[in-house]
Design a protein around this motif. Structure first.
Motif, PDB file in Angstrom:
ATOM      1  N   VAL A 158      61.775  44.586-101.971  1.00 25.49           N
ATOM      2  CA  VAL A 158      61.842  45.695-102.927  1.00 25.49           C
ATOM      3  C   VAL A 158      61.075  46.877-102.349  1.00 25.49           C
ATOM      4  N   ASP A 159      61.814  47.896-101.988  1.00 29.41           N
ATOM      5  CA  ASP A 159      61.149  49.118-101.551  1.00 29.41           C
ATOM      6  C   ASP A 159      60.628  49.835-102.788  1.00 29.41           C
ATOM      7  N   HIS A 160      59.437  50.390-102.657  1.00 27.07           N
ATOM      8  CA  HIS A 160      58.875  51.049-103.840  1.00 27.07           C
ATOM      9  C   HIS A 160      57.786  52.026-103.430  1.00 27.07           C
ATOM     10  N   TYR A 162      49.185  49.929-111.257  1.00 29.49           N
ATOM     11  CA  TYR A 162      49.691  49.812-109.886  1.00 29.49           C
ATOM     12  C   TYR A 162      50.949  48.952-109.915  1.00 29.49           C
ATOM     13  N   PHE A 163      51.980  49.407-109.239  1.00 29.06           N
ATOM     14  CA  PHE A 163      53.270  48.690-109.230  1.00 29.06           C
ATOM     15  C   PHE A 163      53.516  48.049-107.868  1.00 29.06           C
ATOM     16  N   GLY A 164      54.177  46.915-107.867  1.00 31.12           N
ATOM     17  CA  GLY A 164      54.517  46.271-106.596  1.00 31.12           C
ATOM     18  C   GLY A 164      55.206  44.944-106.830  1.00 31.12           C
ATOM     19  N   PHE A 165      55.058  44.024-105.905  1.00 32.54           N
ATOM     20  CA  PHE A 165      55.655  42.690-106.087  1.00 32.54           C
ATOM     21  C   PHE A 165      54.933  41.695-105.190  1.00 32.54           C
ATOM     22  N   THR A 166      54.937  40.445-105.611  1.00 30.02           N
ATOM     23  CA  THR A 166      54.078  39.462-104.938  1.00 30.02           C
ATOM     24  C   THR A 166      54.567  39.105-103.537  1.00 30.02           C
ATOM     25  N   MET A 176      56.405  46.171 -99.377  1.00 30.62           N
ATOM     26  CA  MET A 176      57.112  46.474 -98.177  1.00 30.62           C
ATOM     27  C   MET A 176      56.153  46.950 -97.116  1.00 30.62           C
ATOM     28  N   SER A 177      56.378  47.218 -95.940  1.00 33.93           N
ATOM     29  CA  SER A 177      57.692  47.001 -95.419  1.00 33.93           C
ATOM     30  C   SER A 177      57.572  46.738 -93.939  1.00 33.93           C
ATOM     31  N   LYS A 178      58.339  45.781 -93.476  1.00 33.70           N
ATOM     32  CA  LYS A 178      58.314  45.466 -92.065  1.00 33.70           C
ATOM     33  C   LYS A 178      58.911  46.604 -91.250  1.00 33.70           C
ATOM     34  N   SER A 179      59.689  47.426 -91.914  1.00 33.67           N
ATOM     35  CA  SER A 179      60.373  48.497 -91.198  1.00 33.67           C
ATOM     36  C   SER A 179      59.433  49.629 -90.815  1.00 33.67           C
ATOM     37  N   ASN A 180      58.166  49.571 -91.297  1.00 33.82           N
ATOM     38  CA  ASN A 180      57.231  50.642 -90.972  1.00 33.82           C
ATOM     39  C   ASN A 180      57.046  50.809 -89.475  1.00 33.82           C
ATOM     40  N   SER A 181      57.188  49.720 -88.734  1.00 30.29           N
ATOM     41  CA  SER A 181      56.940  49.797 -87.306  1.00 30.29           C
ATOM     42  C   SER A 181      58.214  50.134 -86.532  1.00 30.29           C
ATOM     43  N   PHE A 218      59.523  54.943-107.631  1.00 34.48           N
ATOM     44  CA  PHE A 218      60.758  54.611-106.913  1.00 34.48           C
ATOM     45  C   PHE A 218      60.810  53.110-106.686  1.00 34.48           C
ATOM     46  N   MET A 219      61.930  52.480-106.995  1.00 30.65           N
ATOM     47  CA  MET A 219      62.111  51.060-106.671  1.00 30.65           C
ATOM     48  C   MET A 219      63.554  50.820-106.248  1.00 30.65           C
TER      49      MET A 219
END
Ligand code: NI
Length: 213
Positions: free
Chosen positions: A177-179, A84-88, A1-6, A163-164
């Protein structure tokens, strides 16, 4: 994530906890939860439990590596492990963290073989072992990609206090997926040693891994 950062609505760090609580209240009362969670940026705060002892982070897991082989924490004992956790599909945070991990493995030189770096997907629906294999290879051939069933992934994330939250965009039907995005350094016995933010420098990460050798 995340595009919402801006997003201008992005809360400042100190305001996030009440926001998370607000989101949980939203869950109870229903409605708007996805929108609410989408406004929470990828967190960089320390997990609240990080200082309570080695047993607080990590534990047994059963997942599938990028070759299709089922693996557990026992397969990684004997070497320090970076988790490290995340998603592609992650647009920014996960790739930048993986670049740092790849850089740290390079910086370790021949000692890189004495550590294991794993990237665990939080989106196993899309990130099959094969997808994970292609993805981690694009950063470093030394990174192990782990996937599994959603329940298996959730179980591991829980032991690492990760957190996911799946966030569906109802207009497009796609999801993100927010994480949380810490890197966890486990010692050779599989015990939690320390965590680092995804924004850690290559040198600091390499030093943290070296400390466990
Ligand atoms: Ni991410």
């Amino acid at each position: 994530m995340s595009k919402s950062n801006s997003s201008p609505k992005t809360p400042q760090k100190k305001q996030r906890l009440p926001l998370v609580l607000g989101a949980l209240a939203g869950l109870i009362f229903g409605g708007g939860l996805a929108t609410f969670l989408a406004s929470i940026p990828e967190t960089t705060e320390a997990p609240a439990t990080a200082t309570t002892g080695k047993a607080a982070i990590g534990g047994p897991f059963s997942l599938v590596d990028q070759t299709g082989k089922r693996v557990s924490e026992k397969d990684f004992l004997g070497k320090p492990m970076l988790v490290y956790f995340g998603f592609t599909h992650c647009p920014d945070i996960c790739p930048s963290g993986l670049q740092v991990i790849a850089g740290a493995l390079d910086a370790l030189g021949s000692e890189a073989d004495k550590v294991t770096a794993v990237f665990v997907t939080l989106d196993p629906e899309r990130d099959t072992p094969a997808v994970m294999g292609e993805y981690v290879k694009s950063f470093s051939p030394k990174i192990v990609g782990l996937s599994g069933s959603l329940d298996e992934v959730k179980a591991m994330a829980k032991t690492y206090k990760v957190f996911m939250q799946k966030v569906v965009d109802e207009k497009s039907g796609t999801y993100s997926v927010d994480h949380s995005s810490f890197m966890y350094v486990m010692n050779r016995s599989g015990e939690f040693a320390q965590h680092l933010p995804h924004s850690v420098s290559i040198d600091d990460l390499a030093a943290a891994l070296k400390k466990q050798l």
